[in-house]
Design a protein around this motif. Structure first.
Motif, mmCIF file in Angstrom:
data_model
loop_
_atom_site.group_PDB
_atom_site.id
_atom_site.type_symbol
_atom_site.label_atom_id
_atom_site.label_comp_id
_atom_site.label_asym_id
_atom_site.label_seq_id
_atom_site.Cartn_x
_atom_site.Cartn_y
_atom_site.Cartn_z
ATOM 1 N N ARG A 71 0.807 -1.258 -0.081
ATOM 2 C CA ARG A 71 -0.023 -0.016 0.061
ATOM 3 C C ARG A 71 0.852 1.275 -0.173
ATOM 4 O O ARG A 71 0.560 2.294 -0.715
ATOM 5 N N ARG A 72 1.966 1.381 0.806
ATOM 6 C CA ARG A 72 2.812 2.380 0.684
ATOM 7 C C ARG A 72 3.383 2.693 -0.590
ATOM 8 O O ARG A 72 3.761 3.778 -1.115
ATOM 9 N N VAL A 73 3.689 1.287 -1.412
ATOM 10 C CA VAL A 73 4.312 1.663 -2.698
ATOM 11 C C VAL A 73 3.431 2.201 -3.550
ATOM 12 O O VAL A 73 3.660 3.103 -4.286
ATOM 13 N N VAL A 74 2.249 1.653 -3.601
ATOM 14 C CA VAL A 74 1.002 2.255 -4.348
ATOM 15 C C VAL A 74 0.886 3.574 -4.052
ATOM 16 O O VAL A 74 1.005 4.700 -5.017
ATOM 17 N N ASP A 75 0.869 3.926 -2.879
ATOM 18 C CA ASP A 75 0.581 5.494 -2.434
ATOM 19 C C ASP A 75 2.005 6.401 -3.024
ATOM 20 O O ASP A 75 1.566 7.450 -3.441
ATOM 21 N N THR A 76 2.897 6.051 -3.002
ATOM 22 C CA THR A 76 4.031 6.591 -3.476
ATOM 23 C C THR A 76 4.042 6.635 -5.098
ATOM 24 O O THR A 76 4.596 7.739 -5.809
ATOM 25 N N LEU A 77 3.713 5.569 -5.634
ATOM 26 C CA LEU A 77 3.421 5.714 -7.073
ATOM 27 C C LEU A 77 2.357 6.777 -7.448
ATOM 28 O O LEU A 77 2.422 7.671 -8.390
ATOM 29 N N ASP A 78 1.266 7.150 -6.561
ATOM 30 C CA ASP A 78 0.250 7.786 -7.001
ATOM 31 C C ASP A 78 0.758 9.049 -6.465
ATOM 32 O O ASP A 78 0.044 10.190 -7.170
ATOM 33 N N ALA A 79 1.468 9.508 -5.669
ATOM 34 C CA ALA A 79 2.034 10.957 -5.281
ATOM 35 C C ALA A 79 3.567 10.724 -5.084
ATOM 36 O O ALA A 79 4.109 10.816 -4.010
ATOM 37 N N PRO A 80 4.435 10.731 -6.082
ATOM 38 C CA PRO A 80 5.802 10.760 -5.794
ATOM 39 C C PRO A 80 6.433 12.251 -5.287
ATOM 40 O O PRO A 80 5.777 13.161 -5.645
ATOM 41 N N PRO A 81 7.677 11.745 -4.700
ATOM 42 C CA PRO A 81 8.352 12.975 -4.046
ATOM 43 C C PRO A 81 8.543 13.987 -5.376
ATOM 44 O O PRO A 81 8.848 13.646 -6.540
ATOM 45 N N PRO A 82 8.979 15.351 -5.119
ATOM 46 C CA PRO A 82 9.344 16.386 -6.196
ATOM 47 C C PRO A 82 10.643 16.042 -6.949
ATOM 48 O O PRO A 82 10.716 16.183 -8.089
ATOM 49 N N THR A 83 11.922 15.690 -5.905
ATOM 50 C CA THR A 83 12.803 15.653 -6.719
ATOM 51 C C THR A 83 13.433 14.180 -6.961
ATOM 52 O O THR A 83 12.814 13.355 -6.475
ATOM 53 N N ARG A 84 14.100 13.869 -7.883
ATOM 54 C CA ARG A 84 14.773 12.813 -8.411
ATOM 55 C C ARG A 84 15.550 11.825 -7.150
ATOM 56 O O ARG A 84 15.235 10.737 -6.694
ATOM 57 N N HIS A 85 16.291 12.730 -6.390
ATOM 58 C CA HIS A 85 17.041 12.123 -5.163
ATOM 59 C C HIS A 85 15.819 11.627 -4.045
ATOM 60 O O HIS A 85 16.005 10.611 -3.457
ATOM 61 N N GLU A 86 14.962 12.582 -3.715
ATOM 62 C CA GLU A 86 13.767 12.220 -2.581
ATOM 63 C C GLU A 86 13.083 11.231 -3.355
ATOM 64 O O GLU A 86 12.840 10.247 -2.621
ATOM 65 N N LEU A 87 12.825 10.846 -4.764
ATOM 66 C CA LEU A 87 11.968 10.059 -5.254
ATOM 67 C C LEU A 87 12.991 8.627 -4.934
ATOM 68 O O LEU A 87 12.133 7.688 -4.561
ATOM 69 N N LEU A 88 14.185 8.476 -5.130
ATOM 70 C CA LEU A 88 14.852 7.403 -5.045
ATOM 71 C C LEU A 88 15.020 6.932 -3.603
ATOM 72 O O LEU A 88 14.848 5.637 -3.350
#
Length: 164
Positions: free
Chosen positions: A30-47
């Protein structure tokens, strides 16, 4: 009767892979899906967010010698992160078992893993959206680790045969 597009099918495949092959709990998925739906703004934060969604290699206690090693390698990583602690415990476990690993060998292992990381991040760099980048990191981390272990063991067998 419901009508699903390719995005729905891809999401179901991802969830199944994370549960069945990576062993993630439904809460973690569920946390993975939530992150997919609302990813962080920067590439580094995303990774970073995607990496924290993957199952840790070990709990985050201890790890002083891990911190020392990553400092000597010059790696910019979270000093108190669970992987640094896990590295310290792994080094200590070998020492306790009477088979310590010396610094030159650790550096060779680290260099090999840095190359693996480059391959991983090349895949992430090719992602066409933040959601695809998160999916690449999470799936890559959880499902490539077993692949790397098998390749390592096969490489050991091949190297042994070559050496005679």
């Amino acid at each position: 009767m419901a009508d699903y597009d390719d995005g729905h099918v891809a999401r179901v495949r991802l969830v199944r892979a994370l549960v069945e092959h990576a062993g993630l709990s439904l809460d973690a998925v569920r946390r993975v899906v939530d992150t997919l739906d609302a990813p962080p703004p920067t590439r580094h934060e995303l990774l970073g967010a995607a990496a924290t969604l993957a199952p840790p290699t070990a709990a985050a206690d201890g790890g002083g010698s891990g911190r020392d090693l990553v400092d000597r390698l010059g790696w910019r990583v979270h000093a108190d992160g669970p992987q640094v602690a896990a590295l310290g415990r792994a080094v200590e476990a070998r020492r306790s078992a009477g088979v310590p690993v010396d610094e030159p060998r650790l550096r060779r292992y680290a260099a090999a893993m840095r190359e693996v990381a480059r391959v991983d991040l090349d895949l992430v760099d090719g992602a066409t959206s933040p959601a695809e980048a998160v999916r690449t990191v999470v799936v890559g981390t959880t499902l490539v680790d077993p692949l790397l272990l098998v390749l390592r063991r096969l490489a050991q067998e091949a190297e042994s045969a070559d050496r005679g």
